[in-house]
Design an enzyme around this catalytic site. Structure first.
Site, PDB file in Angstrom:
ATOM      1  N   HIS A 150       0.880  -1.173   0.000  1.00  0.00           N
ATOM      2  CA  HIS A 150       0.000   0.000   0.000  1.00  0.00           C
ATOM      3  C   HIS A 150       0.918   1.223   0.000  1.00  0.00           C
ATOM      4  O   HIS A 150       1.988   1.190   0.610  1.00  0.00           O
ATOM      5  CB  HIS A 150      -0.823   0.131   1.282  1.00  0.00           C
ATOM      6  CG  HIS A 150      -1.782  -0.973   1.581  1.00  0.00           C
ATOM      7  ND1 HIS A 150      -1.415  -2.087   2.261  1.00  0.00           N
ATOM      8  CD2 HIS A 150      -3.116  -1.092   1.330  1.00  0.00           C
ATOM      9  CE1 HIS A 150      -2.479  -2.871   2.418  1.00  0.00           C
ATOM     10  NE2 HIS A 150      -3.515  -2.296   1.860  1.00  0.00           N
ATOM     11  N   ASP A 207       2.320   1.974   3.413  1.00  0.00           N
ATOM     12  CA  ASP A 207       3.295   1.033   3.995  1.00  0.00           C
ATOM     13  C   ASP A 207       4.684   1.440   3.568  1.00  0.00           C
ATOM     14  O   ASP A 207       5.648   1.279   4.303  1.00  0.00           O
ATOM     15  CB  ASP A 207       3.138  -0.402   3.459  1.00  0.00           C
ATOM     16  CG  ASP A 207       1.731  -0.910   3.464  1.00  0.00           C
ATOM     17  OD1 ASP A 207       0.969  -0.470   4.330  1.00  0.00           O
ATOM     18  OD2 ASP A 207       1.415  -1.747   2.598  1.00  0.00           O
ATOM     19  N   GLU A 237     -10.795  -6.827  -4.416  1.00  0.00           N
ATOM     20  CA  GLU A 237     -10.638  -7.876  -3.396  1.00  0.00           C
ATOM     21  C   GLU A 237     -11.875  -7.907  -2.511  1.00  0.00           C
ATOM     22  O   GLU A 237     -12.093  -7.009  -1.694  1.00  0.00           O
ATOM     23  CB  GLU A 237      -9.381  -7.572  -2.560  1.00  0.00           C
ATOM     24  CG  GLU A 237      -9.100  -8.643  -1.535  1.00  0.00           C
ATOM     25  CD  GLU A 237      -7.816  -8.384  -0.773  1.00  0.00           C
ATOM     26  OE1 GLU A 237      -6.827  -7.901  -1.368  1.00  0.00           O
ATOM     27  OE2 GLU A 237      -7.796  -8.652   0.442  1.00  0.00           O
ATOM     28  N   HIS A 285     -11.137 -13.955   3.828  1.00  0.00           N
ATOM     29  CA  HIS A 285     -12.335 -13.211   3.435  1.00  0.00           C
ATOM     30  C   HIS A 285     -13.406 -14.183   2.934  1.00  0.00           C
ATOM     31  O   HIS A 285     -14.595 -13.978   3.166  1.00  0.00           O
ATOM     32  CB  HIS A 285     -12.011 -12.199   2.339  1.00  0.00           C
ATOM     33  CG  HIS A 285     -11.045 -11.130   2.771  1.00  0.00           C
ATOM     34  ND1 HIS A 285     -10.621 -10.120   1.936  1.00  0.00           N
ATOM     35  CD2 HIS A 285     -10.409 -10.915   3.946  1.00  0.00           C
ATOM     36  CE1 HIS A 285      -9.774  -9.329   2.579  1.00  0.00           C
ATOM     37  NE2 HIS A 285      -9.633  -9.794   3.804  1.00  0.00           N
ATOM     38  N   ASP A 343      -0.986 -12.476   2.578  1.00  0.00           N
ATOM     39  CA  ASP A 343      -1.649 -11.442   3.378  1.00  0.00           C
ATOM     40  C   ASP A 343      -1.876 -12.051   4.768  1.00  0.00           C
ATOM     41  O   ASP A 343      -3.005 -12.372   5.157  1.00  0.00           O
ATOM     42  CB  ASP A 343      -2.973 -11.038   2.717  1.00  0.00           C
ATOM     43  CG  ASP A 343      -3.466  -9.708   3.249  1.00  0.00           C
ATOM     44  OD1 ASP A 343      -2.913  -9.244   4.268  1.00  0.00           O
ATOM     45  OD2 ASP A 343      -4.404  -9.137   2.661  1.00  0.00           O
TER      46      ASP A 343
END
Ligand code: XUL
Ligand code: CO
Length: 445
Positions: free
Chosen positions: A109, A112, A240, A279, A347
C-alpha cells in the site's frame, strides 16, 4: 529468474542466508522441505505455479498490536530516525527478507512504503522518493511488483468510506491517493493494481443511500481505470472482496457480488478478482469455492493466501498451514489453468506471541511448503486417480440424447415433463462425497 540477496547498509537478519531447499527429511526450520522452485510439476516450475509475493504491510509493518495491547514484536528497521529514514530502513529490510526467502514478488500500500505527509503534494513526494529507491532494489535483486494499492481506509478522514463516502471532499482525497499509487505501480512495473474496499460499506441503512454510494464506487473505479490506462498501466485491476470488517456490511461482499457489480457497471473487461482465503471463510465460503466461482466467470485474478481461525471465523490473517484445504485449493487451481498474471500474496501475519525475527521466515516457509506439498498431492490425484473420470461420470446423462439436447436449448418444459412421466421415478445415484474426501487423505503423502 533467480533472486539475488540484497541487503542495505545494515543487515537486519544476520546469520540467515538465502533459504535453501533441503527436502522433506530436513529438520532445519530455515529450509524448504517441499518448495523446490525449479521442480517441474504439471508442466511448470513450482516458481511459476505460485508466483509468491510478500505483503509489505504485515511482514514489515506489523508489530503485533491488538485492541488489548501494543505491539510485542520489535522490528529493528522501525526504530530511530524520522519517518522517511524509517521508510528507507524498512525498504532495506523488505528487500533483504524477500531476497533471502527467494520469492519473486511483493505487494504494497502507498502508506506502507512511504509516510503520509501534511499535504497531498508532500505525501506524493514521499512516495516518489521511496519508489525511486524501490526501483533500484528491484533491479539489484530481480524481485518484481505483483501489485500496488492505496490505503484509503486508515486515515480518520475515511471513517465513512473513501469512494463511497457521503462527503465528496473525502472522495477527492481518495482519488489523490489512488492516482499517486497508480503512478507508483506503473513506475515499478507492477503487474496488477488492487482495490480492497477498506471502508466501502455501511453500518446502518438508516443513514445510508446505498445505491448512490455504489454508483459512486463504480464511477470512481471507471475514472481510476481511465487514468491508469492513460499513464500506461497495461496490467489488471483487481477487486478484493470481503463481506464485513471494518464495516458491518462491505459492498464487495464476495466473489459473486463482485462479478455482478463488475458486469453491471461494464468494468469486467479491465477488472478481475483478488481472492483472500480468510475473506472467503468470513463470507461462509471456502477458498476453493471462491476461486472456482471467479474462474467460471472468466474473472479470476490473483490470490491473497492466509487462513482464518476455523472456530471463530474472524479475519485473523494467519499463515496458511492447513494442508487439506490447500489440496482442495490446488485441485481447483490446476483445473482452471493457474494464476496467469496473478500471484499468491501472503496477506498474513505471525501471531502476537511469535516474537523472534526468524519466526517471520518460519511462517512464510511453512505456508510455502504447505502449498508446494499440496500442489504435488493435487497433481497426483488428477494424474493417478479416477477423480476426474468420476466427476465426469456424474454428469454423463447430459452427454448424449435428451440431456445433451436440453443443454443445447432444444428441449422445452413441456417435453421435459413428458419425459418425466415416460421414464418414471429416477433411481438414487450416490454423490460419493466420502469417497472424494478419502481420496484426498489417501494421497496426503
Ligand atoms: C484487509 C486486506 C487488505 C488488502 C489490501 O483485510 O486483505 O490488506 O489485501 O488492501
Ligand atoms: Co488481502
Amino acid at each position: 529468474m533467480p533472486i539475488t540477496v540484497t541487503t542495505g547498509e545494515k543487515e537486519y537478519f544476520p546469520g540467515i542466508g538465502q533459504i535453501p531447499f533441503e527436502g522433506p527429511d530436513s529438520d532445519n526450520p530455515l529450509a524448504f522441505k517441499f518448495y523446490d522452485a525449479d521442480r517441474i510439476v504439471a508442466g511448470k516450475t513450482m516458481r511459476d505455479h505460485f508466483r509468491f509475493a510478500i505483503a509489505y504491510w504485515h511482514t514489515f509493518c506489523n508489530t503485533g498490536d491488538d485492541p488489548f495491547g501494543p505491539g510485542t514484536q520489535p522490528l529493528p528497521w522501525l526504530e530511530g530516525g524520522d519517518p522517511m529514514q524509517i521508510a528507507r530502513q524498512k525498504l532495506d529490510a523488505a528487500f533483504e527478507f524477500i531476497s533471502k526467502l527467494g520469492v519473486p514478488f511483493y505487494c504494497f500500500h502507498d502508506r506502507d512504503m512511504a509516510p503520509e505527509g501534511k499535504t497531498v503534494p508532500e505525501s506524493e513526494k514521499n512516495l516518489q522518493v521511496l519508489v525511486e529507491l524501490a526501483k533500484a532494489k528491484q533491479k539489484a535483486s530481480g524481485i518484481k511488483l505483483l501489485w500496488g494499492t492505496a490505503n484509503v481506509f486508515g486515515n480518520p478522514r475515511y471513517m465513512n468510506g473513501a469512494a463511497t463516502n457521503p462527503d465528496f471532499h473525502v472522495l477527492t482525497h481518495a482519488a489523490a491517493q489512488v492516482k499517486a499509487a497508480l503512478e507508483a505501480t506503473v513506475a515499478l512495473g507492477g503487474e496488477n493494481y488492487v482495490f480492497w474496499g477498506g471502508r466501502e460499506g455501511y453500518f446502518t441503512l438508516l443513514n445510508t443511500q446505498m445505491k448512490r454510494e455504489i454508483d459512486h464506487l463504480a464511477m470512481f473505479l471507471q475514472k481510476a481505470r481511465d487514468y491508469g490506462r492513460k499513464i500506461g498501466f497495461k496490467g489488471t485491476f483487481l477487486i478484493e472482496p470481503k463481506p464485513m470488517e471494518p464495516t458491518k456490511h462491505q459492498y464487495d461482499y464476495d466473489v459473486s457480488t463482485v462479478i455482478g457489480f463488475l458486469r453491471h457497471y461494464g468494468l469486467d473487461r479491465d477488472f478481475k478478482i483478488n481472492i483472500e482465503n480468510n475473506h472467503a471463510t468470513l463470507a461462509g465460503h471456502t477458498f476453493a469455492h471462491e476461486v472456482q466461482t471467479a474462474a467460471d466467470a472468466g474473472l479470476f485474478g490473483s490470490l491473497d493466501v492466509n487462513q482464518g481461525d476455523p472456530y471463530n471465523g474472524w479475519d485473523t490473517d494467519e499463515f496458511l498451514h492447513n494442508l487439506y484445504d490447500a489440496v482442495e485449493l490446488m485441485l481447483v487451481m490446476l483445473r482452471v489453468g493457474g494464476l496467469g498474471h496473478g500471484g499468491m500474496n501472503f496477506d498474513a501475519k505471525t501471531r502476537r506471541c511469535s516474537t523472534d525475527l526468524d519466526d517471520i521466515f518460519i511462517a512464510h516457509i511453512s505456508s510455502i511448503d504447505t502449498l508446494a506439498r499440496a500442489l504435488v498431492i493435487a497433481d497426483d490425484i488428477l494424474q493417478k486417480s479416477n477423480f476426474l473420470a468420476k466427476r465426469r461420470e456424474r454428469y454423463a446423462s447430459f452427454d448424449s440424447g435428451k440431456g445433451l439436447a436440453f443443454e443445447q436449448g432444444k428441449v422445452g418444459l413441456d417435453e421435459l415433463a413428458e419425459l418425466a412421466a415416460e421414464w418414471g421415478e429416477p433411481k438414487l445415484i450416490s454423490a460419493k462425497q466420502e469417497w472424494y474426501e478419502s481420496l484426498i487423505n489417501q494421497y496426503l503423502r
